[in-house]
Scaffold this active site. Structure first.
Site, PDB file in Angstrom:
ATOM      1  N   LYS A 140      43.751  20.578  62.640  1.00 30.48           N
ATOM      2  CA  LYS A 140      42.691  19.819  61.978  1.00 30.48           C
ATOM      3  C   LYS A 140      42.365  20.577  60.709  1.00 30.48           C
ATOM      4  CE  LYS A 140      38.731  17.064  62.207  1.00 30.48           C
ATOM      5  NZ  LYS A 140      38.477  15.688  62.689  1.00 30.48           N
TER       6      LYS A 140
ATOM      7  N   THR B 250      34.364  18.966  59.814  1.00 32.69           N
ATOM      8  CA  THR B 250      32.972  18.936  59.355  1.00 32.69           C
ATOM      9  C   THR B 250      32.077  18.715  60.565  1.00 32.69           C
ATOM     10  OG1 THR B 250      32.967  16.540  59.004  1.00 32.69           O
ATOM     11  CG2 THR B 250      33.656  17.925  57.140  1.00 32.69           C
TER      12      THR B 250
END
Ligand SMILES: Nc1ncnc2c1ncn2[C@@H]1O[C@H](COP(=O)(O)OP(=O)(O)OP(=O)(O)O)[C@@H](O)[C@H]1O
Ligand SMILES: C[C@H](N)[C@H](N)CCCCCC(=O)O
Ligand SMILES: [Mg+2]
Length: 214
Positions: free
Chosen positions: A33, A37
């Site tokens: 990834k 966030t």
């Protein structure tokens, strides 16, 4: 096969991470990834790592870990950082296993901004990856899926197909027919989401994944 697979979705929260775990397990791939966030609820990397059973897959560290549960461009702006696509591409080459696939997961959907000028689609093109699109089954998913499909078709990105998420919905059939992209498989609603579930789904996905990626 040292394929590069980028998992995007018709939005955020549609099941990309659980699908990535199943695909990673099915292919005994590595997982990455690049940009995470929102850290308060844990990371997708930790989730995938906790759901894999094979002893081959490696979950690589994120290139950017950003606090705000927001679009990458905004989360980076809030921390006075800039997400550099060239760095992501360079790292992807470093992380790409020689004879296995690398499964990469985006944040949110296809046109989510990565920085102030480039989107997730630009990142996919720069990575030279094939795309798997996760479409959660809900009333409204035809439109969201077709918007994603049209953009992918317009830009010529190689698409492996759809992974549908949730219990069967007739939208799956319409999305396949209207988009022309094949159905890789469907991940049913799980309770709970655990290693055994991911192993089972990986076995169900494996044949179609290998066929469609051949
Ligand atoms: N098939 C499923 N069965 C049970 N729970 C699911 C399923 N698919 C998704 N979920 C749950 O829904 C939530 C969102 O799914 P997931 O994290 O995979 O979405 P995502 O598309 O990866 O989101 P993001 O854009 O934040 O990466 C998670 O809590 C996940 O465990
Ligand atoms: C916070 C969470 N991790 C999500 N991946 C972030 C999704 C950003 C979506 C941006 C948008 O489409 O509005
Ligand atoms: Mg995710």
């Amino acid at each position: 096969m040292s394929e590069r697979i980028f998992i995007t979705g018709i939005g955020t929260g549609v099941g990309k991470t659980i699908s990535a775990a199943c695909v990673t397990e099915a292919l005994q791939a590595d997982y990455w990834k690049p940009v995470q966030t929102g850290l308060l609820e844990g990371t997708d990397t930790d989730t995938v790592g906790s759901l894999l059973s094979n002893n081959v897959s490696v979950c690589h560290p994120e290139a950017w870990l950003l606090q705000a549960p927001a679009s990458p461009h905004l989360a980076a702006r809030l921390e006075n950082k800039n997400i550099d696509i060239d760095r992501i591409v360079a790292l992807s080459k470093q992380y790409q296993p020689r004879n296995r696939a690398l499964v990469m997961e985006g944040a949110g959907g296809l046109l989510v901004p990565i920085n102030e000028t480039l989107s997730t689609l630009d990142l996919i093109l720069a990575l030279n990856a094939k795309v798997l699109v996760v479409a959660q089954n809900y009333l409204g998913s035809i439109n969201h899926a077709m918007l994603t499909a049209r953009v992918l078709q317009h830009t010529g990105v190689p698409v492996i197909g759809w992974v549908f998420n949730g219990d069967y919905h007739t939208n799956e059939d319409d999305i396949v027919r209207w988009s022309g992209y094949p159905k890789v498989g469907r991940i049913p609603q799980a309770d709970p989401v655990n290693k055994a579930f991911v192993q089972q789904q990986a076995q169900l996905l494996s044949a179609s994944l290998h066929t469609l990626m051949a």
